[in-house]
Write an enzyme that holds these catalytic residues in place. Structure first.
Site, PDB file in Angstrom:
ATOM      1  N   SER A   1       0.799  -1.236   0.056  1.00 33.78           N
ATOM      2  CA  SER A   1       0.064   0.063   0.275  1.00 33.78           C
ATOM      3  C   SER A   1       0.921   1.308  -0.026  1.00 33.78           C
ATOM      4  O   SER A   1       0.354   2.262  -0.584  1.00 33.78           O
ATOM      5  CB  SER A   1      -0.809   0.095   1.306  1.00 33.78           C
ATOM      6  OG  SER A   1      -0.133   0.093   2.449  1.00 33.78           O
TER       7      SER A   1
ATOM      8  N   ASP B   1      -0.472   7.686   9.988  1.00 33.61           N
ATOM      9  CA  ASP B   1      -1.257   6.993  10.938  1.00 33.61           C
ATOM     10  C   ASP B   1      -0.670   5.636  11.645  1.00 33.61           C
ATOM     11  O   ASP B   1      -1.073   4.592  12.189  1.00 33.61           O
ATOM     12  CB  ASP B   1      -2.459   6.075  10.043  1.00 33.61           C
ATOM     13  CG  ASP B   1      -1.744   5.165   9.062  1.00 33.61           C
ATOM     14  OD1 ASP B   1      -0.679   4.888   8.941  1.00 33.61           O
ATOM     15  OD2 ASP B   1      -2.615   4.398   8.166  1.00 33.61           O
TER      16      ASP B   1
ATOM     17  N   HIS C   1       1.378   4.161   7.417  1.00 32.67           N
ATOM     18  CA  HIS C   1       1.617   4.651   6.257  1.00 32.67           C
ATOM     19  C   HIS C   1       2.173   6.123   6.244  1.00 32.67           C
ATOM     20  O   HIS C   1       2.301   6.699   7.277  1.00 32.67           O
ATOM     21  CB  HIS C   1       0.168   4.809   5.537  1.00 32.67           C
ATOM     22  CG  HIS C   1      -0.426   3.533   5.256  1.00 32.67           C
ATOM     23  ND1 HIS C   1      -1.261   2.809   6.443  1.00 32.67           N
ATOM     24  CD2 HIS C   1      -0.178   2.288   4.497  1.00 32.67           C
ATOM     25  CE1 HIS C   1      -1.592   1.861   5.877  1.00 32.67           C
ATOM     26  NE2 HIS C   1      -0.926   1.391   4.794  1.00 32.67           N
TER      27      HIS C   1
END
Length: 242
Positions: free
Chosen positions: A18, A192, A195
């Protein structure tokens, strides 16, 4: 069929989880690299959110292979896995990969790239970044779980990535170490706890560019600069092979 040769841009392929998939968002490190390479190279996002190195190894031949003529002009590939592999097995067995297997998977990815014509000198491994446990724990609780990653464990995977890079002959960008160097507040680099924040994206851009630049610095501008186009006979400028 056109009698003129198709213009093929060289490619930089970003392969990861991601953190790579999200890199094309506004101010993301992938979009910034793409901007720096405009008219010289296509930057291709092959980020797969949630994937670990085991799944990456399985799908890689479907993404890059020696049979595709488009894959014969690759300037560089980044391999950025580990943030999911390092998930704690008892808290997140779906994504967890053992430290030993993670290392072996990275080596296998390097071999698969080599078999597709991407030599080790074109590959850059990127370690997982550090984890800010209090912030990530809040995210886990919001999703009905508990803290499923630890910064110290991410550090072990980062070290394994560095070692694998050394054994494979690839460059490596050790984000886990660099972001915590000299006791700096690495939490600024995270949105967060896991990330990247805007500052984190800037950090990756600058450090990755330092490794990437020598691989792309000699790539020519594709198609002539507008001021060099022959005004009276543009075809003579625009349809010639470069």
């Amino acid at each position: 069929m056109s009698k003129y040769k198709t213009v093929i841009w060289p490619k930089v392929i970003l392969f990861g989880d991601s953190i790579t998939q999200f890199s094309f968002q506004a101010n993301g490190w992938g979009s910034e690299i793409a901007n720096r390479l405009a008219r010289k190279c296509d930057v291709v996002n092959r980020g797969l959110s949630g994937y670990n190195s085991r799944w990456a190894k399985i799908v890689l031949p479907r993404l890059i292979n020696s049979q595709s003529s488009a894959d014969n002009n690759i300037a560089a590939v980044t391999v950025f896995f580990g943030a999911n592999d390092c998930a704690l097995e008892d808290k997140n067995p779906q994504q967890h990969i053992s430290l030993q297997e993670y290392s072996e998977n990275l080596k296998e990815i390097s071999k698969l790239l080599a078999s597709a014509g991407v030599s080790a000198d074109k590959v850059i491994f990127i370690t997982p970044p550090p984890i800010h446990e209090p912030a990530w724990e809040k995210e886990c609780i919001l999703k009905g779980g508990t803290l499923n990653r630890l910064n110290s464990v991410a550090g072990q995977y980062a070290q394994a990535c560095v070692q694998a890079a050394g054994q494979c002959g690839t460059d490596v960008l050790d984000l886990w170490t660099l972001m915590q160097r000299d006791g700096q507040d690495y939490t600024l680099y995270l949105s967060d706890g896991l990330h990247l924040s805007e500052k984190g994206n800037q950090f990756v851009t600058e450090h990755l560019w330092a490794l990437l630049e020598r691989r792309v610095v000699d790539l020519p501008l594709i198609l002539p600069y507008w001021g060099d186009v022959d005004r009276k006979s543009p075809e003579s400028s625009l349809l010639c092979d470069q």
